[in-house]
Each structure stands twice: as C-alpha cells, then as structure tokens.
Design a protein around this motif. Sequence first.
Motif, PDB file in Angstrom:
ATOM      1  N   GLY A  23     -21.993   9.627  13.050  1.00  0.00           N
ATOM      2  CA  GLY A  23     -22.829   8.771  13.873  1.00  0.00           C
ATOM      3  C   GLY A  23     -24.065   9.538  14.285  1.00  0.00           C
ATOM      4  N   GLU A  24     -24.294   9.611  15.581  1.00  0.00           N
ATOM      5  CA  GLU A  24     -25.439  10.366  16.099  1.00  0.00           C
ATOM      6  C   GLU A  24     -25.052  11.747  16.596  1.00  0.00           C
ATOM      7  N   THR A  25     -23.792  12.128  16.421  1.00  0.00           N
ATOM      8  CA  THR A  25     -23.302  13.392  16.960  1.00  0.00           C
ATOM      9  C   THR A  25     -23.322  14.483  15.899  1.00  0.00           C
ATOM     10  N   PRO A  26     -24.020  15.593  16.144  1.00  0.00           N
ATOM     11  CA  PRO A  26     -23.974  16.690  15.176  1.00  0.00           C
ATOM     12  C   PRO A  26     -22.608  17.365  15.174  1.00  0.00           C
ATOM     13  N   VAL A  27     -22.120  17.663  13.989  1.00  0.00           N
ATOM     14  CA  VAL A  27     -20.832  18.337  13.820  1.00  0.00           C
ATOM     15  C   VAL A  27     -21.019  19.434  12.784  1.00  0.00           C
ATOM     16  N   ALA A  28     -20.592  20.647  13.125  1.00  0.00           N
ATOM     17  CA  ALA A  28     -20.679  21.772  12.197  1.00  0.00           C
ATOM     18  C   ALA A  28     -19.280  22.235  11.846  1.00  0.00           C
ATOM     19  N   ARG A  29     -19.089  22.587  10.586  1.00  0.00           N
ATOM     20  CA  ARG A  29     -17.876  23.288  10.180  1.00  0.00           C
ATOM     21  C   ARG A  29     -18.313  24.590   9.530  1.00  0.00           C
ATOM     22  N   PHE A  30     -17.922  25.684  10.129  1.00  0.00           N
ATOM     23  CA  PHE A  30     -18.297  27.004   9.629  1.00  0.00           C
ATOM     24  C   PHE A  30     -17.060  27.847   9.381  1.00  0.00           C
ATOM     25  N   ARG A  31     -17.126  28.692   8.383  1.00  0.00           N
ATOM     26  CA  ARG A  31     -16.207  29.820   8.292  1.00  0.00           C
ATOM     27  C   ARG A  31     -16.961  31.017   8.832  1.00  0.00           C
ATOM     28  N   ILE A  32     -16.401  31.635   9.862  1.00  0.00           N
ATOM     29  CA  ILE A  32     -17.099  32.741  10.507  1.00  0.00           C
ATOM     30  C   ILE A  32     -16.304  34.034  10.343  1.00  0.00           C
ATOM     31  N   GLY A  33     -17.045  35.123  10.285  1.00  0.00           N
ATOM     32  CA  GLY A  33     -16.451  36.450  10.296  1.00  0.00           C
ATOM     33  C   GLY A  33     -16.815  37.135  11.597  1.00  0.00           C
ATOM     34  N   LEU A  34     -15.859  37.858  12.196  1.00  0.00           N
ATOM     35  CA  LEU A  34     -16.096  38.556  13.453  1.00  0.00           C
ATOM     36  C   LEU A  34     -15.776  40.039  13.289  1.00  0.00           C
ATOM     37  N   LYS A  35     -16.639  40.886  13.836  1.00  0.00           N
ATOM     38  CA  LYS A  35     -16.419  42.329  13.825  1.00  0.00           C
ATOM     39  C   LYS A  35     -16.555  42.828  15.251  1.00  0.00           C
ATOM     40  N   GLY A  36     -15.567  43.602  15.697  1.00  0.00           N
ATOM     41  CA  GLY A  36     -15.585  44.141  17.043  1.00  0.00           C
ATOM     42  C   GLY A  36     -14.193  44.221  17.610  1.00  0.00           C
ATOM     43  N   GLU A  37     -14.098  44.736  18.830  1.00  0.00           N
ATOM     44  CA  GLU A  37     -12.795  44.968  19.434  1.00  0.00           C
ATOM     45  C   GLU A  37     -12.226  43.734  20.134  1.00  0.00           C
ATOM     46  N   ARG A  38     -13.055  42.720  20.381  1.00  0.00           N
ATOM     47  CA  ARG A  38     -12.596  41.590  21.201  1.00  0.00           C
ATOM     48  C   ARG A  38     -12.664  40.270  20.411  1.00  0.00           C
ATOM     49  N   THR A  39     -12.269  40.341  19.162  1.00  0.00           N
ATOM     50  CA  THR A  39     -12.368  39.124  18.335  1.00  0.00           C
ATOM     51  C   THR A  39     -11.400  38.035  18.802  1.00  0.00           C
ATOM     52  N   ASP A  40     -10.167  38.417  19.188  1.00  0.00           N
ATOM     53  CA  ASP A  40      -9.211  37.416  19.661  1.00  0.00           C
ATOM     54  C   ASP A  40      -9.734  36.709  20.905  1.00  0.00           C
ATOM     55  N   GLY A  41     -10.266  37.490  21.835  1.00  0.00           N
ATOM     56  CA  GLY A  41     -10.813  36.912  23.055  1.00  0.00           C
ATOM     57  C   GLY A  41     -12.006  36.013  22.768  1.00  0.00           C
ATOM     58  N   THR A  42     -12.794  36.382  21.774  1.00  0.00           N
ATOM     59  CA  THR A  42     -13.950  35.563  21.401  1.00  0.00           C
ATOM     60  C   THR A  42     -13.503  34.195  20.925  1.00  0.00           C
ATOM     61  N   LEU A  43     -12.510  34.146  20.042  1.00  0.00           N
ATOM     62  CA  LEU A  43     -12.022  32.870  19.525  1.00  0.00           C
ATOM     63  C   LEU A  43     -11.380  32.038  20.625  1.00  0.00           C
ATOM     64  N   ALA A  44     -10.619  32.678  21.506  1.00  0.00           N
ATOM     65  CA  ALA A  44      -9.981  31.946  22.601  1.00  0.00           C
ATOM     66  C   ALA A  44     -11.030  31.357  23.536  1.00  0.00           C
ATOM     67  N   TRP A  45     -12.076  32.124  23.823  1.00  0.00           N
ATOM     68  CA  TRP A  45     -13.157  31.631  24.693  1.00  0.00           C
ATOM     69  C   TRP A  45     -13.864  30.442  24.055  1.00  0.00           C
ATOM     70  N   MET A  46     -14.106  30.528  22.756  1.00  0.00           N
ATOM     71  CA  MET A  46     -14.754  29.416  22.054  1.00  0.00           C
ATOM     72  C   MET A  46     -13.877  28.163  22.098  1.00  0.00           C
ATOM     73  N   ALA A  47     -12.571  28.341  21.914  1.00  0.00           N
ATOM     74  CA  ALA A  47     -11.656  27.197  21.958  1.00  0.00           C
ATOM     75  C   ALA A  47     -11.637  26.570  23.340  1.00  0.00           C
ATOM     76  N   ASP A  48     -11.691  27.376  24.385  1.00  0.00           N
ATOM     77  CA  ASP A  48     -11.718  26.848  25.755  1.00  0.00           C
ATOM     78  C   ASP A  48     -12.960  26.013  26.023  1.00  0.00           C
ATOM     79  N   ARG A  49     -14.018  26.261  25.268  1.00  0.00           N
ATOM     80  CA  ARG A  49     -15.280  25.536  25.457  1.00  0.00           C
ATOM     81  C   ARG A  49     -15.500  24.460  24.402  1.00  0.00           C
ATOM     82  N   GLY A  50     -14.412  24.030  23.795  1.00  0.00           N
ATOM     83  CA  GLY A  50     -14.473  22.858  22.946  1.00  0.00           C
ATOM     84  C   GLY A  50     -14.522  23.110  21.453  1.00  0.00           C
ATOM     85  N   ALA A  51     -14.680  24.357  21.039  1.00  0.00           N
ATOM     86  CA  ALA A  51     -14.636  24.630  19.603  1.00  0.00           C
ATOM     87  C   ALA A  51     -13.221  24.382  19.079  1.00  0.00           C
ATOM     88  N   ILE A  52     -13.142  23.879  17.876  1.00  0.00           N
ATOM     89  CA  ILE A  52     -11.849  23.653  17.230  1.00  0.00           C
ATOM     90  C   ILE A  52     -11.674  24.782  16.228  1.00  0.00           C
TER      91      ILE A  52
END
Length: 337
Positions: free
Chosen positions: A295-324
């Motif tokens: 419709g009028e809603t933008p939707v992105a599907r990405f495969r992302i790579g993460l490097k760093g010590e807090r990758t798990d926390g990064t994904l959890a934070w993104m999920a808490d803010r609506g990322a699937i």
Amino acid sequence: MITVENVSKSFWSRTGNVVALDNVSLDVTAGAALGVVGPADSGKSTLARCVSLQERPDTGVVRLDGLNTATLDTRRLRATRRQIGFVTGETQLFKQRTAAGNIALPLEQSGVDGPSRRTRVGRLLDLIGMTDKAAVYPDDLTDGQRRRVAIARALVGEPAVLLADDPTADLDTDGTAGVLAVLDRARAELGVTLLVATQDNSVVRRICDDVALLDAGRLVEHGNLFELLRSPDSRALDALLPAIDGNAGLPGCGQDRVADVVLVGFAAVGALLPEAASRFGVQVSVLGGGLTRLGETPVARFRIGLKGERTDGTLAWMADRGAIVHQPLAGPQGVAA
C-alpha cells in the motif's frame, strides 16, 4: 462479508478429471481487498468465478453477507449476481458503442431511465479518470483505458462486491497503474469489497490488505499482509518482499552475526539500522534484500551482518522497536521476534 466454506470444483478435460479447487475455505471482510495469488492453474480464476456466481461449486458453500447462494433458484440467483461486479483481463467492449455507451449498457438492459443512466455513467467516468473520453470508441482507446471502461461497466449497477480476474494481464506499466488506481478508488469511494485473482505480485502490494495463496487448488496460506510479515515461513510474503540472495551471509563472510530483518514504516526503514549501530557500537552491514511498499507503507527486508561484542543486544533492541528478526544464520544463537 464473503464466506467460502469447503468449496471444491472439478472439470473434465481430455486428460481426465481436473481438480480446480480442493476444499477451500476463507473469509473476506466487507470493504476489504483480498489478493488471490498462486502459480498458473492453481485455481485462482475458478475461485473468482465461484464467488461471483459464474460457476457453481461441486461441494461447499459461498455465502454473501450470510446468504447461502447454493439454495438460490434461478430468479434469485440472477438477482444476487447483480450485486456482484465481475471483470476479467479479456476486455470485451462493444466496438459500435462509445466508452459512455459501454458503461451504460447494463442500465439500459435493466430499464433504468435516461437521466439516472447519465448521472451514474458520469460519476463512473470521473472515477476512472476518463470524462474526456466519454464519446470515444474502444478502437481509439489504449488497452489500459479499455480495461478501465470494463471496470466502470462492472460497477455501474452499484454492486457490493467486485471480482477482478487478472485485471492487469498484458498491460504496460502505465496501463497497469491506471487499472490499479481505479480499483483502489472503487474500494475507497464506493465501498466495494474487492477480490482480485492475479499472478502479478505488484497488484497485491499496491491495493490489497489480505492475501490468499492457492497451489494445485488448495489454500496454502491466508491472512493479513502485515500479520504475515511476522511469519518467516510465509510463502506469500516471500514472493511479495524483496528477494535475498541465498548465498549472502554464508559462514566465512567475516560477520559475527547474520540475520534477516523486516522493517515496517518510514521511521524504521530510514533510521533503525544506523541508530542500532551507533547505540551498541557495532558495525551493521546490509548484505542483501531491498525496499518495497505494501500500500502506502514502506517495507524493507534486509539480510544484515553485524560485527562487534554486542550483536545479540543489538538484535534484541531492534526487535523491541518493531523490527521483525528472523533466521539467525551465523554465530551464537540469536533473537527471533
């Protein structure tokens, strides 16, 4: 409300009995737009014809606002069909009639008086954006314009339901855009319930709330587009969202974590990944995917790579803010939201 209950339909061909629909059940809420998708010969057109009462199912029931159409006699069946508009990709306009004359034909056949006919036809010419083409004959119209006239003719009886079977077939980009705009306006301005059978995924992305996936006559999947976004195994959404290269992010790609994420809405698509990288001090790279609209809603599907010590926390934070977040593909066990 359209209710399809355990509908089956078969046809005989030179090769034997062909099962076009196999125990299909689904609902279409009044005022909604359902896209029926699937490969060729999956049963899409047969379902559209059964719902529009052009065909009778072998077994099962089609209900329109609770009315069991299987119990209708010939007279009541004809009356009920008038509440349903039906249009196909094979436009059949009368060459000797103008655009306005083609739209008016069902009203003439029903005995509607001239002033009422002109009023209704004028409104529909405006709806399809062809007021200036009222006196033009079909041979002088583009394919897309002829298709729009056919839709207007299907709407002239003020039906509650519009069935469109492959309405954008063989149209160019401009023709397709014009037809989809008309279908969208019909739903918004006239309040029709819309069922569109199509092989064109862009049709579903542009105008539909819900999707039903058929395969070999069986209903494989049915649901709201945005609710299905949360299912990593949704075949319908997999076809509607940007593709991801299956080789992207394989082990050895130099990332500590690889995951697929779906982002919905302007804020998430535009800002969530860079904000997550900054907040957690990780490097976030887009390895594949892309952006589309539902419709009028933008939707992105990405495969992302993460490097760093807090990758798990990064994904959890993104999920808490609506990322699937789906399919952690590398590194330690991650988050699926």
